[in-house]
Enzyme design. Structure first.
Site, PDB file in Angstrom:
ATOM      1  N   SER A 222       0.811  -1.283  -0.012  1.00 39.49           N
ATOM      2  CA  SER A 222       0.210   0.157   0.118  1.00 39.49           C
ATOM      3  C   SER A 222       0.918   1.060  -0.027  1.00 39.49           C
ATOM      4  O   SER A 222       2.072   1.137   0.607  1.00 39.49           O
ATOM      5  CB  SER A 222      -1.017  -0.165   1.263  1.00 39.49           C
ATOM      6  OG  SER A 222      -1.219   1.159   1.344  1.00 39.49           O
TER       7      SER A 222
ATOM      8  N   TYR B 291      -1.633  -1.072  10.393  1.00 36.69           N
ATOM      9  CA  TYR B 291      -1.548  -1.378   8.712  1.00 36.69           C
ATOM     10  C   TYR B 291      -0.273  -0.789   8.332  1.00 36.69           C
ATOM     11  O   TYR B 291       0.448  -1.568   7.383  1.00 36.69           O
ATOM     12  CB  TYR B 291      -3.122  -0.515   8.234  1.00 36.69           C
ATOM     13  CG  TYR B 291      -3.216  -0.745   6.840  1.00 36.69           C
ATOM     14  CD1 TYR B 291      -3.934  -2.209   6.478  1.00 36.69           C
ATOM     15  CD2 TYR B 291      -2.669  -0.131   5.835  1.00 36.69           C
ATOM     16  CE1 TYR B 291      -4.254  -2.347   5.201  1.00 36.69           C
ATOM     17  CE2 TYR B 291      -2.913  -0.258   4.703  1.00 36.69           C
ATOM     18  CZ  TYR B 291      -3.566  -1.455   4.313  1.00 36.69           C
ATOM     19  OH  TYR B 291      -3.880  -1.507   2.740  1.00 36.69           O
TER      20      TYR B 291
HETATM   21  P1  NDP Z   1     -11.150  -6.342   0.509  1.00 35.44           P
HETATM   22  O1  NDP Z   1     -11.721  -6.410   2.024  1.00 35.44           O
HETATM   23  O2  NDP Z   1     -12.277  -6.155  -0.338  1.00 35.44           O
HETATM   24  O3  NDP Z   1     -10.926  -8.267   0.361  1.00 35.44           O
HETATM   25  C1  NDP Z   1      -9.841  -8.788   0.924  1.00 35.44           C
HETATM   26  C2  NDP Z   1     -10.080 -10.082   1.009  1.00 35.44           C
HETATM   27  O4  NDP Z   1      -9.136 -11.002   1.519  1.00 35.44           O
HETATM   28  C3  NDP Z   1     -11.668 -10.559   1.518  1.00 35.44           C
HETATM   29  O5  NDP Z   1     -12.093 -11.516   0.705  1.00 35.44           O
HETATM   30  C4  NDP Z   1     -11.262 -11.146   2.977  1.00 35.44           C
HETATM   31  O6  NDP Z   1     -12.077 -12.082   3.599  1.00 35.44           O
HETATM   32  C5  NDP Z   1      -9.663 -11.889   2.708  1.00 35.44           C
HETATM   33  N1  NDP Z   1      -9.073 -12.081   3.745  1.00 35.44           N
HETATM   34  C6  NDP Z   1      -8.931 -11.212   4.783  1.00 35.44           C
HETATM   35  N2  NDP Z   1      -7.978 -11.773   5.648  1.00 35.44           N
HETATM   36  C7  NDP Z   1      -7.849 -13.204   5.292  1.00 35.44           C
HETATM   37  C8  NDP Z   1      -7.062 -14.327   5.793  1.00 35.44           C
HETATM   38  N3  NDP Z   1      -6.724 -14.297   7.126  1.00 35.44           N
HETATM   39  N4  NDP Z   1      -7.037 -15.553   4.963  1.00 35.44           N
HETATM   40  C9  NDP Z   1      -7.752 -15.600   3.670  1.00 35.44           C
HETATM   41  N5  NDP Z   1      -8.334 -14.494   3.207  1.00 35.44           N
HETATM   42  C10 NDP Z   1      -8.593 -13.309   3.829  1.00 35.44           C
HETATM   43  O7  NDP Z   1      -9.850  -5.691   0.513  1.00 35.44           O
HETATM   44  P2  NDP Z   1      -9.444  -5.113  -0.929  1.00 35.44           P
HETATM   45  O8  NDP Z   1      -9.500  -5.766  -2.123  1.00 35.44           O
HETATM   46  O9  NDP Z   1      -9.625  -3.757  -0.970  1.00 35.44           O
HETATM   47  O10 NDP Z   1      -7.731  -5.257  -0.433  1.00 35.44           O
HETATM   48  C11 NDP Z   1      -6.913  -6.385  -1.004  1.00 35.44           C
HETATM   49  C12 NDP Z   1      -5.482  -6.027  -0.616  1.00 35.44           C
HETATM   50  O11 NDP Z   1      -5.197  -4.713  -1.316  1.00 35.44           O
HETATM   51  C13 NDP Z   1      -5.268  -5.710   0.982  1.00 35.44           C
HETATM   52  O12 NDP Z   1      -3.968  -6.376   1.213  1.00 35.44           O
HETATM   53  C14 NDP Z   1      -5.270  -4.206   0.893  1.00 35.44           C
HETATM   54  O13 NDP Z   1      -4.678  -3.814   2.137  1.00 35.44           O
HETATM   55  C15 NDP Z   1      -4.756  -3.865  -0.175  1.00 35.44           C
HETATM   56  N6  NDP Z   1      -4.865  -2.523  -0.662  1.00 35.44           N
HETATM   57  C16 NDP Z   1      -6.184  -1.983  -0.696  1.00 35.44           C
HETATM   58  C17 NDP Z   1      -6.142  -0.639  -1.229  1.00 35.44           C
HETATM   59  C18 NDP Z   1      -7.636  -0.213  -1.581  1.00 35.44           C
HETATM   60  O14 NDP Z   1      -7.884   0.956  -1.912  1.00 35.44           O
HETATM   61  N7  NDP Z   1      -8.738  -0.912  -1.635  1.00 35.44           N
HETATM   62  C19 NDP Z   1      -5.299   0.070  -1.488  1.00 35.44           C
HETATM   63  C20 NDP Z   1      -3.934  -0.319  -0.884  1.00 35.44           C
HETATM   64  C21 NDP Z   1      -3.820  -1.633  -0.558  1.00 35.44           C
HETATM   65  P3  NDP Z   1     -13.028 -11.526   4.561  1.00 35.44           P
HETATM   66  O15 NDP Z   1     -13.872 -10.199   3.758  1.00 35.44           O
HETATM   67  O16 NDP Z   1     -14.010 -12.618   4.810  1.00 35.44           O
HETATM   68  O17 NDP Z   1     -12.107 -11.055   5.834  1.00 35.44           O
END
Ligand code: NDP
Length: 230
Positions: free
Chosen positions: A125, A138
């Protein structure tokens, strides 16, 4: 056919990456806590913070697909809470999901990735470099992921390349985006999951063969924009 593993691919950015890789003709495995609905991908329920579950995930790929060409370490989440009230458990859960999971996945998958001369893409990020208040766990997790990326690249090269994408604001349909949210970006818009997916596809593929240990800031220019209050 290339075989790619995407963590956190049931929603948001990970789902977009998985859809793009399926569209490109790859075999895609999505590992998430929730079942993933992505036509053409295999969904595996896996908590990527659990070493045994990660090992079973990798063993399952060895058995079913027989090879692994890339891992996209995407699963992650944020806790916004003042540092005085953030519990050690909350801190540790963010570090476990956003940082330690990549260690577990690469440790378990390294031998298959070496065999295929594969590639790892971590999703950090821009918050690895800059912060809003109350985001300590984070920011620390993403800064650590950036450092882990270059450490792995040096340790595992030349067999395995390891690169990092640091997205800025990516629209995952969680918030209503206002016109001013788009307008503040030098690129004129908030990011889309497709932006992350296309860069990921490039970093997983052969055209990026001279790139490893690198970070790609994908933020529409926001971290290059100087902001002074009027
Ligand atoms: P979302 O919350 O939309 O999707 C994340 C997914 O990861 C969810 O399905 C979640 O499941 C799953 N997940 C969380 N914890 C676990 C775990 N322990 N094991 C398996 N699956 C898990 O997030 P984003 O798509 O927004 O983000 C994706 C990545 O991008 C993250 O690493 C985030 O930090 C990074 N990011 C996102 C940004 C943004 O603006 N969206 C900006 C910068 C970085 P559940 O919902 O059940 O917890």
């Amino acid at each position: 056919m290339s075989v790619f593993l995407i963590t956190g691919g049931a929603a948001g950015i990970g789902a977009g990456i998985a859809a793009r890789l399926v569209q490109d003709g790859a075999t895609v495995i999505i590992a998430d806590k929730e079942p993933a609905v992505c036509a053409g991908a295999r969904s595996v329920i896996c908590d990527v913070t659990d070493e045994d579950e990660v090992q079973s995930l990798i063993d399952g790929i060895a058995g079913a697909e027989g090879r692994l060409d890339g891992i996209v370490c995407n699963a992650g989440f944020m806790i916004r809470k003042p540092v005085e009230t953030l519990s050690l458990g909350e801190w540790s859960s963010v570090l476990a999901t956003n940082l330690t999971s990549t260690f577990l996945l690469v440790k378990a998958g390294a031998s298959m990735l070496r065999a295929s001369h594969g590639s790892v893409v971590t999703i950090a990020s821009t918050r690895a470099h800059m912060s809003e208040p109350d985001t300590e766990s984070y920011a620390a997790s993403k800064g650590g992921l950036l450092a882990l990326t270059h450490a792995l690249a040096v340790s595992l090269g030349p067999d395995i390349r390891v690169n990092c994408i640091s997205p800025g604001w990516i629209d995952t349909q969680h918030y209503r985006i206002r016109p001013e949210d788009h307008a503040q970006h030098p690129a004129g818009r908030v990011g889309r999951v497709e932006d992350v997916a296309s860069l990921t596809a490039y970093l997983l593929g052969p055209d990026s063969g001279f790139i490893t240990g690198a970070e790609f800031i994908l933020d529409g220019g926001m971290t290059r924009k100087m902001i002074y209050a009027e």
